[in-house]
Motif scaffolding. Sequence first.
Motif, PDB file in Angstrom:
ATOM      1  N   GLY A  37      70.224  16.050  45.193  1.00  0.00           N
ATOM      2  CA  GLY A  37      71.695  15.088  45.502  1.00  0.00           C
ATOM      3  C   GLY A  37      71.155  14.594  47.065  1.00  0.00           C
ATOM      4  O   GLY A  37      71.490  13.357  47.404  1.00  0.00           O
ATOM      5  N   GLY A  41      69.695  11.507  45.147  1.00  0.00           N
ATOM      6  CA  GLY A  41      71.090  11.694  44.422  1.00  0.00           C
ATOM      7  C   GLY A  41      71.976  10.316  44.871  1.00  0.00           C
ATOM      8  O   GLY A  41      71.408   9.205  45.341  1.00  0.00           O
ATOM      9  N   PHE A  42      73.080  10.709  45.641  1.00  0.00           N
ATOM     10  CA  PHE A  42      74.053   9.683  46.112  1.00  0.00           C
ATOM     11  C   PHE A  42      74.362   8.360  45.379  1.00  0.00           C
ATOM     12  O   PHE A  42      74.627   7.457  45.899  1.00  0.00           O
ATOM     13  CB  PHE A  42      73.563   9.249  47.562  1.00  0.00           C
ATOM     14  CG  PHE A  42      73.481  10.470  48.640  1.00  0.00           C
ATOM     15  CD1 PHE A  42      74.525  11.531  48.623  1.00  0.00           C
ATOM     16  CD2 PHE A  42      72.317  10.753  49.432  1.00  0.00           C
ATOM     17  CE1 PHE A  42      74.541  12.365  49.446  1.00  0.00           C
ATOM     18  CE2 PHE A  42      72.462  11.777  50.220  1.00  0.00           C
ATOM     19  CZ  PHE A  42      73.368  12.787  50.145  1.00  0.00           C
ATOM     20  N   ASP A  43      74.066   8.523  44.162  1.00  0.00           N
ATOM     21  CA  ASP A  43      74.540   7.571  43.357  1.00  0.00           C
ATOM     22  C   ASP A  43      75.045   8.074  41.945  1.00  0.00           C
ATOM     23  O   ASP A  43      75.081   9.159  41.685  1.00  0.00           O
ATOM     24  CB  ASP A  43      73.382   6.512  42.956  1.00  0.00           C
ATOM     25  CG  ASP A  43      72.227   7.062  42.267  1.00  0.00           C
ATOM     26  OD1 ASP A  43      72.322   8.234  41.939  1.00  0.00           O
ATOM     27  OD2 ASP A  43      71.136   6.470  41.938  1.00  0.00           O
ATOM     28  N   GLN A  44      75.363   7.162  40.990  1.00  0.00           N
ATOM     29  CA  GLN A  44      75.839   7.642  39.802  1.00  0.00           C
ATOM     30  C   GLN A  44      74.898   7.544  38.616  1.00  0.00           C
ATOM     31  O   GLN A  44      75.341   7.960  37.469  1.00  0.00           O
ATOM     32  CB  GLN A  44      77.048   6.272  39.315  1.00  0.00           C
ATOM     33  CG  GLN A  44      78.280   6.267  40.379  1.00  0.00           C
ATOM     34  CD  GLN A  44      79.183   7.527  40.505  1.00  0.00           C
ATOM     35  OE1 GLN A  44      79.129   8.217  39.514  1.00  0.00           O
ATOM     36  NE2 GLN A  44      79.596   7.757  41.681  1.00  0.00           N
ATOM     37  N   GLY A  45      73.686   7.477  38.783  1.00  0.00           N
ATOM     38  CA  GLY A  45      72.549   7.366  37.951  1.00  0.00           C
ATOM     39  C   GLY A  45      72.385   8.678  37.197  1.00  0.00           C
ATOM     40  O   GLY A  45      72.653   8.747  36.115  1.00  0.00           O
ATOM     41  N   PRO A  48      76.927  12.160  38.324  1.00  0.00           N
ATOM     42  CA  PRO A  48      77.861  11.496  39.136  1.00  0.00           C
ATOM     43  C   PRO A  48      78.536  12.480  40.237  1.00  0.00           C
ATOM     44  O   PRO A  48      78.696  12.007  41.263  1.00  0.00           O
ATOM     45  CB  PRO A  48      79.104  11.044  38.103  1.00  0.00           C
ATOM     46  CG  PRO A  48      78.531  11.167  36.847  1.00  0.00           C
ATOM     47  CD  PRO A  48      77.224  11.957  36.814  1.00  0.00           C
ATOM     48  N   LEU A  50      76.760  14.275  42.101  1.00  0.00           N
ATOM     49  CA  LEU A  50      75.902  14.294  43.229  1.00  0.00           C
ATOM     50  C   LEU A  50      76.083  13.139  44.236  1.00  0.00           C
ATOM     51  O   LEU A  50      75.431  13.228  45.251  1.00  0.00           O
ATOM     52  CB  LEU A  50      74.285  14.280  42.698  1.00  0.00           C
ATOM     53  CG  LEU A  50      74.091  15.448  42.043  1.00  0.00           C
ATOM     54  CD1 LEU A  50      72.469  15.222  41.666  1.00  0.00           C
ATOM     55  CD2 LEU A  50      73.974  16.713  42.648  1.00  0.00           C
ATOM     56  N   SER A  51      77.323  12.313  43.938  1.00  0.00           N
ATOM     57  CA  SER A  51      77.488  11.390  44.907  1.00  0.00           C
ATOM     58  C   SER A  51      78.607  11.864  45.966  1.00  0.00           C
ATOM     59  O   SER A  51      78.957  11.346  47.068  1.00  0.00           O
ATOM     60  CB  SER A  51      78.272  10.162  44.228  1.00  0.00           C
ATOM     61  OG  SER A  51      79.462  10.661  43.577  1.00  0.00           O
ATOM     62  N   ASN A  52      79.357  13.268  45.994  1.00  0.00           N
ATOM     63  CA  ASN A  52      79.984  14.010  46.833  1.00  0.00           C
ATOM     64  C   ASN A  52      79.011  14.732  47.705  1.00  0.00           C
ATOM     65  O   ASN A  52      78.688  15.675  47.204  1.00  0.00           O
ATOM     66  CB  ASN A  52      81.102  14.685  46.032  1.00  0.00           C
ATOM     67  CG  ASN A  52      82.173  15.078  46.888  1.00  0.00           C
ATOM     68  OD1 ASN A  52      82.049  15.382  48.169  1.00  0.00           O
ATOM     69  ND2 ASN A  52      83.392  15.464  46.140  1.00  0.00           N
ATOM     70  N   THR A  53      79.099  14.444  48.827  1.00  0.00           N
ATOM     71  CA  THR A  53      78.556  15.283  49.965  1.00  0.00           C
ATOM     72  C   THR A  53      78.948  16.624  50.125  1.00  0.00           C
ATOM     73  O   THR A  53      78.004  17.591  50.238  1.00  0.00           O
ATOM     74  CB  THR A  53      78.313  14.678  51.325  1.00  0.00           C
ATOM     75  OG1 THR A  53      79.591  14.289  51.616  1.00  0.00           O
ATOM     76  CG2 THR A  53      77.582  13.321  51.150  1.00  0.00           C
ATOM     77  N   ILE A  56      77.639  18.648  47.341  1.00  0.00           N
ATOM     78  CA  ILE A  56      76.210  19.056  47.377  1.00  0.00           C
ATOM     79  C   ILE A  56      76.007  20.110  48.416  1.00  0.00           C
ATOM     80  O   ILE A  56      75.195  21.133  48.103  1.00  0.00           O
ATOM     81  CB  ILE A  56      75.463  17.603  47.911  1.00  0.00           C
ATOM     82  CG1 ILE A  56      75.403  16.653  46.719  1.00  0.00           C
ATOM     83  CG2 ILE A  56      74.005  17.988  48.269  1.00  0.00           C
ATOM     84  CD1 ILE A  56      75.020  15.631  47.190  1.00  0.00           C
TER      85      ILE A  56
END
Length: 90
Positions: A37, A41-45, A48, A50-53, A56
Amino acid sequence: MTQETTQAALARINRSMLIVAIIDFPGTLLFGLGLYGIFAGFDQGFLPILSNTMIINIMLIVGGVIMAWGIFRMINLAREKQGIIQQCKN
Protein backbone atom coordinates in the motif's frame (compact mmCIF):
# COMPACT_ATOMS: atom_id res chain seq x y z
CA MET A 1 17.04 -37.07 30.26
CA THR A 2 15.76 -40.33 28.85
CA GLN A 3 15.26 -40.95 25.15
CA GLU A 4 11.44 -40.95 25.49
CA THR A 5 11.26 -37.67 27.38
CA THR A 6 13.76 -36.11 24.98
CA GLN A 7 11.67 -37.16 21.98
CA ALA A 8 8.51 -35.88 23.69
CA ALA A 9 10.14 -32.54 24.47
CA LEU A 10 11.42 -32.16 20.90
CA ALA A 11 7.97 -33.07 19.52
CA ARG A 12 6.37 -30.46 21.81
CA ILE A 13 8.84 -27.80 20.66
CA ASN A 14 8.33 -28.68 16.98
CA ARG A 15 4.55 -28.51 17.45
CA SER A 16 4.90 -25.13 19.18
CA MET A 17 7.09 -23.86 16.33
CA LEU A 18 4.45 -24.92 13.81
CA ILE A 19 1.72 -23.13 15.78
CA VAL A 20 3.84 -19.97 16.00
CA ALA A 21 4.44 -20.10 12.23
CA ILE A 22 0.70 -20.43 11.59
CA ILE A 23 -0.11 -17.55 13.94
CA ASP A 24 2.69 -15.45 12.42
CA PHE A 25 1.43 -15.84 8.84
CA PRO A 26 -1.43 -13.28 9.07
CA GLY A 27 1.01 -10.77 10.56
CA THR A 28 3.37 -11.25 7.66
CA LEU A 29 0.47 -10.90 5.24
CA LEU A 30 -0.74 -7.69 6.89
CA PHE A 31 2.76 -6.24 6.92
CA GLY A 32 3.32 -7.16 3.27
CA LEU A 33 0.02 -5.63 2.20
CA GLY A 34 0.86 -2.52 4.20
CA LEU A 35 4.19 -2.21 2.40
CA TYR A 36 2.43 -2.77 -0.92
CA GLY A 37 0.00 0.00 0.00
CA ILE A 38 2.85 2.39 0.73
CA PHE A 39 5.00 1.68 -2.29
CA ALA A 40 2.53 0.62 -4.98
CA GLY A 41 -0.98 1.10 -3.63
CA PHE A 42 -2.74 4.39 -3.01
CA ASP A 43 -5.16 3.69 -5.84
CA GLN A 44 -8.32 1.70 -6.41
CA GLY A 45 -6.61 -0.91 -8.61
CA PHE A 46 -5.64 -3.83 -6.38
CA LEU A 47 -7.42 -3.31 -3.07
CA PRO A 48 -9.55 -0.23 -2.48
CA ILE A 49 -8.73 -0.39 1.23
CA LEU A 50 -5.09 0.45 0.44
CA SER A 51 -6.07 3.98 -0.54
CA ASN A 52 -6.55 4.88 3.15
CA THR A 53 -3.21 5.74 4.78
CA MET A 54 -4.56 5.24 8.31
CA ILE A 55 -5.54 1.66 7.49
CA ILE A 56 -2.12 1.06 5.92
CA ASN A 57 -0.41 2.33 9.08
CA ILE A 58 -2.61 0.11 11.26
CA MET A 59 -1.80 -2.88 9.03
CA LEU A 60 1.92 -2.17 9.35
CA ILE A 61 1.74 -1.79 13.13
CA VAL A 62 -0.42 -4.86 13.79
CA GLY A 63 1.53 -6.97 11.31
CA GLY A 64 4.84 -5.79 12.75
CA VAL A 65 3.77 -6.60 16.30
CA ILE A 66 2.62 -10.09 15.31
CA MET A 67 5.86 -10.67 13.38
CA ALA A 68 7.98 -9.42 16.31
CA TRP A 69 6.15 -11.75 18.68
CA GLY A 70 6.69 -14.63 16.23
CA ILE A 71 10.41 -13.93 15.94
CA PHE A 72 10.81 -13.64 19.71
CA ARG A 73 8.88 -16.87 20.32
CA MET A 74 10.73 -18.78 17.58
CA ILE A 75 14.12 -17.72 18.96
CA ASN A 76 13.13 -18.89 22.44
CA LEU A 77 11.86 -22.22 21.12
CA ALA A 78 15.01 -22.70 19.01
CA ARG A 79 17.20 -22.04 22.07
CA GLU A 80 15.18 -24.50 24.11
CA LYS A 81 15.46 -27.10 21.35
CA GLN A 82 19.21 -26.54 21.05
CA GLY A 83 19.60 -26.92 24.81
CA ILE A 84 17.79 -30.26 24.76
CA ILE A 85 19.89 -31.48 21.83
CA GLN A 86 23.12 -30.41 23.56
CA GLN A 87 22.02 -32.09 26.77
CA CYS A 88 21.42 -35.36 24.88
CA LYS A 89 24.88 -35.25 23.32
CA ASN A 90 26.55 -34.94 26.72
